[in-house]
Design a protein around this motif. Structure first.
Motif, PDB file in Angstrom:
ATOM      1  N   GLU A 109       0.846  -1.206   0.000  1.00 50.13           N
ATOM      2  CA  GLU A 109       0.000   0.000   0.000  1.00 50.13           C
ATOM      3  C   GLU A 109       0.877   1.250   0.000  1.00 50.13           C
ATOM      4  O   GLU A 109       0.603   2.223  -0.721  1.00 50.13           O
ATOM      5  CB  GLU A 109      -0.910   0.005   1.224  1.00 50.13           C
ATOM      6  N   LEU A 110       1.946   1.230   0.776  1.00 52.24           N
ATOM      7  CA  LEU A 110       2.851   2.385   0.858  1.00 52.24           C
ATOM      8  C   LEU A 110       3.496   2.681  -0.492  1.00 52.24           C
ATOM      9  O   LEU A 110       3.500   3.825  -0.953  1.00 52.24           O
ATOM     10  CB  LEU A 110       3.933   2.136   1.910  1.00 52.24           C
ATOM     11  N   ILE A 111       4.060   1.666  -1.137  1.00 55.70           N
ATOM     12  CA  ILE A 111       4.769   1.917  -2.398  1.00 55.70           C
ATOM     13  C   ILE A 111       3.800   2.147  -3.557  1.00 55.70           C
ATOM     14  O   ILE A 111       4.213   2.612  -4.621  1.00 55.70           O
ATOM     15  CB  ILE A 111       5.763   0.781  -2.737  1.00 55.70           C
ATOM     16  N   SER A 112       2.516   1.857  -3.348  1.00 55.46           N
ATOM     17  CA  SER A 112       1.502   2.074  -4.386  1.00 55.46           C
ATOM     18  C   SER A 112       0.843   3.439  -4.292  1.00 55.46           C
ATOM     19  O   SER A 112       0.114   3.848  -5.201  1.00 55.46           O
ATOM     20  CB  SER A 112       0.413   0.997  -4.294  1.00 55.46           C
ATOM     21  N   THR A 113       1.072   4.163  -3.211  1.00 49.30           N
ATOM     22  CA  THR A 113       0.386   5.432  -2.977  1.00 49.30           C
ATOM     23  C   THR A 113       0.978   6.548  -3.826  1.00 49.30           C
ATOM     24  O   THR A 113       2.166   6.846  -3.723  1.00 49.30           O
ATOM     25  CB  THR A 113       0.490   5.818  -1.483  1.00 49.30           C
ATOM     26  N   PRO A 114       0.169   7.185  -4.682  1.00 46.90           N
ATOM     27  CA  PRO A 114       0.680   8.302  -5.491  1.00 46.90           C
ATOM     28  C   PRO A 114       1.154   9.460  -4.618  1.00 46.90           C
ATOM     29  O   PRO A 114       0.722   9.627  -3.478  1.00 46.90           O
ATOM     30  CB  PRO A 114      -0.542   8.697  -6.328  1.00 46.90           C
ATOM     31  N   GLY A 115       2.035  10.267  -5.174  1.00 43.98           N
ATOM     32  CA  GLY A 115       2.611  11.387  -4.447  1.00 43.98           C
ATOM     33  C   GLY A 115       4.053  11.106  -4.088  1.00 43.98           C
ATOM     34  O   GLY A 115       4.558  10.001  -4.267  1.00 43.98           O
ATOM     35  N   MET A 116       4.728  12.134  -3.600  1.00 44.42           N
ATOM     36  CA  MET A 116       6.119  11.967  -3.196  1.00 44.42           C
ATOM     37  C   MET A 116       6.205  11.099  -1.948  1.00 44.42           C
ATOM     38  O   MET A 116       5.297  11.074  -1.113  1.00 44.42           O
ATOM     39  CB  MET A 116       6.755  13.338  -2.934  1.00 44.42           C
ATOM     40  N   ALA A 117       7.309  10.366  -1.823  1.00 41.20           N
ATOM     41  CA  ALA A 117       7.533   9.516  -0.655  1.00 41.20           C
ATOM     42  C   ALA A 117       8.999   9.588  -0.249  1.00 41.20           C
ATOM     43  O   ALA A 117       9.870   9.856  -1.080  1.00 41.20           O
ATOM     44  CB  ALA A 117       7.144   8.073  -0.964  1.00 41.20           C
ATOM     45  N   ILE A 118       9.248   9.367   1.021  1.00 42.38           N
ATOM     46  CA  ILE A 118      10.624   9.241   1.501  1.00 42.38           C
ATOM     47  C   ILE A 118      10.701   8.047   2.457  1.00 42.38           C
ATOM     48  O   ILE A 118       9.697   7.659   3.062  1.00 42.38           O
ATOM     49  CB  ILE A 118      11.141  10.516   2.207  1.00 42.38           C
ATOM     50  N   ILE A 119      11.896   7.478   2.560  1.00 45.14           N
ATOM     51  CA  ILE A 119      12.146   6.387   3.506  1.00 45.14           C
ATOM     52  C   ILE A 119      13.348   6.753   4.356  1.00 45.14           C
ATOM     53  O   ILE A 119      14.371   7.219   3.839  1.00 45.14           O
ATOM     54  CB  ILE A 119      12.437   5.056   2.783  1.00 45.14           C
ATOM     55  N   CYS A 144      11.180   3.953   8.440  1.00 44.03           N
ATOM     56  CA  CYS A 144       9.962   4.754   8.373  1.00 44.03           C
ATOM     57  C   CYS A 144       9.756   5.257   6.948  1.00 44.03           C
ATOM     58  O   CYS A 144      10.674   5.799   6.334  1.00 44.03           O
ATOM     59  CB  CYS A 144      10.050   5.941   9.328  1.00 44.03           C
ATOM     60  N   MET A 145       8.548   5.077   6.424  1.00 45.67           N
ATOM     61  CA  MET A 145       8.200   5.620   5.114  1.00 45.67           C
ATOM     62  C   MET A 145       7.033   6.576   5.241  1.00 45.67           C
ATOM     63  O   MET A 145       6.034   6.277   5.894  1.00 45.67           O
ATOM     64  CB  MET A 145       7.854   4.505   4.125  1.00 45.67           C
ATOM     65  N   LEU A 146       7.182   7.746   4.625  1.00 49.11           N
ATOM     66  CA  LEU A 146       6.099   8.712   4.503  1.00 49.11           C
ATOM     67  C   LEU A 146       5.600   8.652   3.069  1.00 49.11           C
ATOM     68  O   LEU A 146       6.389   8.766   2.124  1.00 49.11           O
ATOM     69  CB  LEU A 146       6.591  10.125   4.817  1.00 49.11           C
ATOM     70  N   LEU A 151      14.422  10.583  14.446  1.00 54.00           N
ATOM     71  CA  LEU A 151      13.561  10.234  13.324  1.00 54.00           C
ATOM     72  C   LEU A 151      13.060  11.491  12.620  1.00 54.00           C
ATOM     73  O   LEU A 151      13.106  11.584  11.382  1.00 54.00           O
ATOM     74  CB  LEU A 151      12.377   9.391  13.788  1.00 54.00           C
ATOM     75  N   ILE A 152      12.583  12.461  13.378  1.00 48.76           N
ATOM     76  CA  ILE A 152      12.097  13.709  12.779  1.00 48.76           C
ATOM     77  C   ILE A 152      13.209  14.385  11.988  1.00 48.76           C
ATOM     78  O   ILE A 152      12.972  14.945  10.905  1.00 48.76           O
ATOM     79  CB  ILE A 152      11.522  14.642  13.862  1.00 48.76           C
ATOM     80  N   SER A 153      14.424  14.313  12.492  1.00 45.66           N
ATOM     81  CA  SER A 153      15.566  14.907  11.791  1.00 45.66           C
ATOM     82  C   SER A 153      15.759  14.290  10.408  1.00 45.66           C
ATOM     83  O   SER A 153      16.111  14.982   9.443  1.00 45.66           O
ATOM     84  CB  SER A 153      16.842  14.735  12.622  1.00 45.66           C
ATOM     85  N   THR A 154      15.475  12.994  10.278  1.00 51.84           N
ATOM     86  CA  THR A 154      15.666  12.322   8.982  1.00 51.84           C
ATOM     87  C   THR A 154      14.658  12.786   7.933  1.00 51.84           C
ATOM     88  O   THR A 154      14.864  12.552   6.739  1.00 51.84           O
ATOM     89  CB  THR A 154      15.554  10.792   9.107  1.00 51.84           C
ATOM     90  N   PHE A 155      13.581  13.432   8.360  1.00 50.06           N
ATOM     91  CA  PHE A 155      12.603  13.924   7.400  1.00 50.06           C
ATOM     92  C   PHE A 155      13.118  15.173   6.670  1.00 50.06           C
ATOM     93  O   PHE A 155      12.567  15.554   5.637  1.00 50.06           O
ATOM     94  CB  PHE A 155      11.278  14.266   8.083  1.00 50.06           C
TER      95      PHE A 155
END
Length: 301
Positions: free
Chosen positions: A207-217, A288-290, A230-234
């Protein structure tokens, strides 16, 4: 544990010089990979890749950052490219399409290649992996190409697949950026962590890799897995900067411990409240993936 992971469903289409460099470690790790280029010199530089996984587009001699030239060359040969994917990567469900947003060979066709692959290969999703040019060292033409490429990707926003946008401004060593992204994505796709406290299962990763839009890991070791790190890695990472709009659809968070190390409510304050947060525990590292973020037009302004 030897259960099937999402990795076993994924293949990589490496387009152009950047695509070849970024996908080389995935190929070495055993991911099905096809390297496509208009420039035979770039394919020849991939000395560790078996020749049968290289495809030189007939008549191609490079695209010299000309997106129109790229589109025309690929239009003429698209059926052969699709057949190469079908032959070299049978059975895949997810095809990562990898190429530079600012160059020539890939930038003209990233979006259209995604649409064609989805229509012709019966795939579940086609995530895109691309890179933005260094704003200080690369040409105005490369920056224009990048903006136009992102606009084309945004137009097909309803097609399944995340878009990972790396940023050459983040590190003077481009190959280091490639290595770090490989480490992050491979950790997610190869995840086999299992805990009675809860798990991010294969369906949720898909579901994560299928979601349109920008993503980061992001990925953190056990000794660095806390909320602030973790917040710093964003923000301190290899990706294009996040927009400030706090648009986000999903978070996938695989914790190293019981989850006490990371206060998810603080993460929400920083990046926005998602529709859902898929959470797992007791992994060897925090991953973590956004997903479903806005594209980074702020950087191009």
């Amino acid at each position: 544990m030897n259960g099937k992971t999402v990795k076993d469903k994924c293949g990589f289409l490496a387009i152009g010089a950047y695509g070849g460099n970024q996908c080389a470690p995935f190929y070495k790790k055993g991911y099905p990979t096809l390297f496509v280029n208009t420039a035979i010199q770039d394919l020849n530089s991939l000395t560790d890749v078996d020749e049968k996984y290289k495809y030189h587009i007939p008549g191609g001699e490079g695209c010299n950052k000309d997106r129109r030239k790229s589109k025309e060359i690929f239009r003429k040969d698209i059926d052969n490219i699709v057949n190469q994917i079908r032959e070299k990567m049978p059975g895949i469900e997810y095809l990562f399409i990898v190429g530079s947003a600012g160059g020539g060979t890939a930038s003209g066709i990233l979006a259209s290649m995604k649409r064609v692959a989805m229509n012709d290969l019966d795939l579940k999703a086609c995530p895109i992996v691309t890179v933005m040019p260094n704003t200080k060292l690369e040409s105005v033409k490369a920056l224009i190409n990048c903006y136009e490429t992102l606009a084309e990707i945004e137009k097909i926003g309803d097609e399944p697949g995340a878009t990972f946008i790396l940023d050459n401004d983040k590190n003077s060593n481009k190959l280091r950026i490639n290595e770090m992204f490989f480490c992050y994505l491979d950790a997610l796709l190869s995840n086999q962590s299992s805990s009675v406290l809860g798990n991010v299962d294969n369906a949720e990763i898909e579901e994560l890799i299928s979601t349109p839009g920008m993503a980061i890991i992001s990925k953190l070791g056990k000794d660095k897995s806390d909320t602030q790190q973790l917040i710093s890695t964003f923000h301190n990472n290899v990706y294009a900067p996040l927009e400030d709009d706090k648009v986000i659809k999903y978070i996938g968070l695989i914790n190293v411990g019981s989850g006490k190390e990371i206060q998810i409510e603080n993460v929400y304050v920083e990046i926005g409240v998602p529709l859902d947060c898929f959470t797992g525990y007791e992994s060897d590292s925090t991953v973590c993936m956004l997903a479903g973020l806005s594209l980074p037009y702020g950087k191009m302004a």
